[in-house]
Design an enzyme around this catalytic site. Structure first.
Site, PDB file in Angstrom:
ATOM      1  CD  GLU A 165      -3.232  -1.791  -1.257  1.00 53.98           C
ATOM      2  OE1 GLU A 165      -3.572  -0.601  -1.651  1.00 53.98           O
ATOM      3  OE2 GLU A 165      -3.471  -2.340  -0.126  1.00 53.98           O
ATOM      4  CG  ASP A 173      -1.844   1.265   1.321  1.00 55.40           C
ATOM      5  OD1 ASP A 173      -2.557   1.252   0.617  1.00 55.40           O
ATOM      6  OD2 ASP A 173      -1.470   2.038   2.333  1.00 55.40           O
TER       7      ASP A 173
END
EC number: 3.1.26.3
Length: 235
Positions: free
Chosen positions: A120, A48
């Site tokens: 992610e 992320d």
């Protein structure tokens, strides 16, 4: 993980995976019981941050005249769960994800979030394999065209204002009707929109929705978000 699946992922990402165990972990949900290699949660946390950094860098280079506010809105749109999930679907990742039995019928927002988490986590594996220079081509491959095509200045004003307000400090716009006039068949609404820390604006329209949109547009223009976006979209 089967060799054909690894080959497919390497073609989709443009990256040769050195650590196959981490790759398997990136595709494993926490609902899988007794999984020796673990799940993707820690990788998702790292991925992320890597995604956010590289998207910010890409936007900074693509839109040299954009304000900080515009860049923030564009960033939020490109790293949100829906965009990441769309990319996961484009790559056909869902068929590769390992989930527990109770997650087989997952739907809606939770399913979208899971797909986004896997993207992610995959980014994190590429990063741990080869650093930012290895991740950058993957980001450019799937996100750059979306960034260029995004006509953010013409998206729904209320949605965009909500995103902008969120990046200003996690706040939300509040709408309230301050006046209603005219006959029932042709009413006129005046709606005020307020955001903590900013001056409010009032919009007018023949429906509450229209008046809310007009009020949102006023703030977007006042704060320079739409002005700079419209300028960039015409360059």
């Amino acid at each position: 993980m089967k060799l054909p699946m690894i080959d497919q992922l390497e073609k989709l990402t443009g990256h040769y995976f050195k650590d196959k165990k981490k790759l398997k972990k990136a595709l494993t949900h926490s609902s899988v019981q007794g999984s020796e290699q673990g799940n993707y949660e820690r990788l998702e946390f790292l991925g992320d941050r890597v995604l956010g950094l590289l998207i910010a860098e890409m936007l900074y280079q693509l839109f040299p005249q954009a304000s900080e506010g515009e860049l923030s809105v564009r960033l939020n749109s490109l790293v949100n769960a829906q965009t990441c999930a769309d990319i996961a679907l484009e790559m056909e990742l869902p068929v590769m994800i390992h989930v527990g039995f109770e997650m087989k019928n997952l739907k809606g927002r939770r399913l979208t979030n899971m797909y986004a988490d896997v993207i992610e986590a995959l980014i994190a594996v590429i990063y741990l394999d080869g650093g930012l220079e290895s991740v950058r081509p993957f980001i450019q491959r799937y996100w750059q065209s979306r960034a260029k095509q995004m006509d953010a200045g013409r998206r729904d004003a209320k949605t965009q204002l909500q995103e902008w307000a969120h990046v200003q400090g996690g706040v939300q716009p509040h709408y309230r009707v301050v006046k209603r006039s005219g006959p029932d068949h042709d009413p006129v609404f005046m709606v005020e929109v307020s955001i903590p820390g900013f001056a409010s604006e009032i919009g007018q329209g023949n429906s509450k929705r229209c008046a809310e949109r007009m009020a949102a547009e006023k703030i977007l223009r006042r704060e320079g978000i739409w002005e700079t976006m419209e300028k960039n979209n015409h360059e």
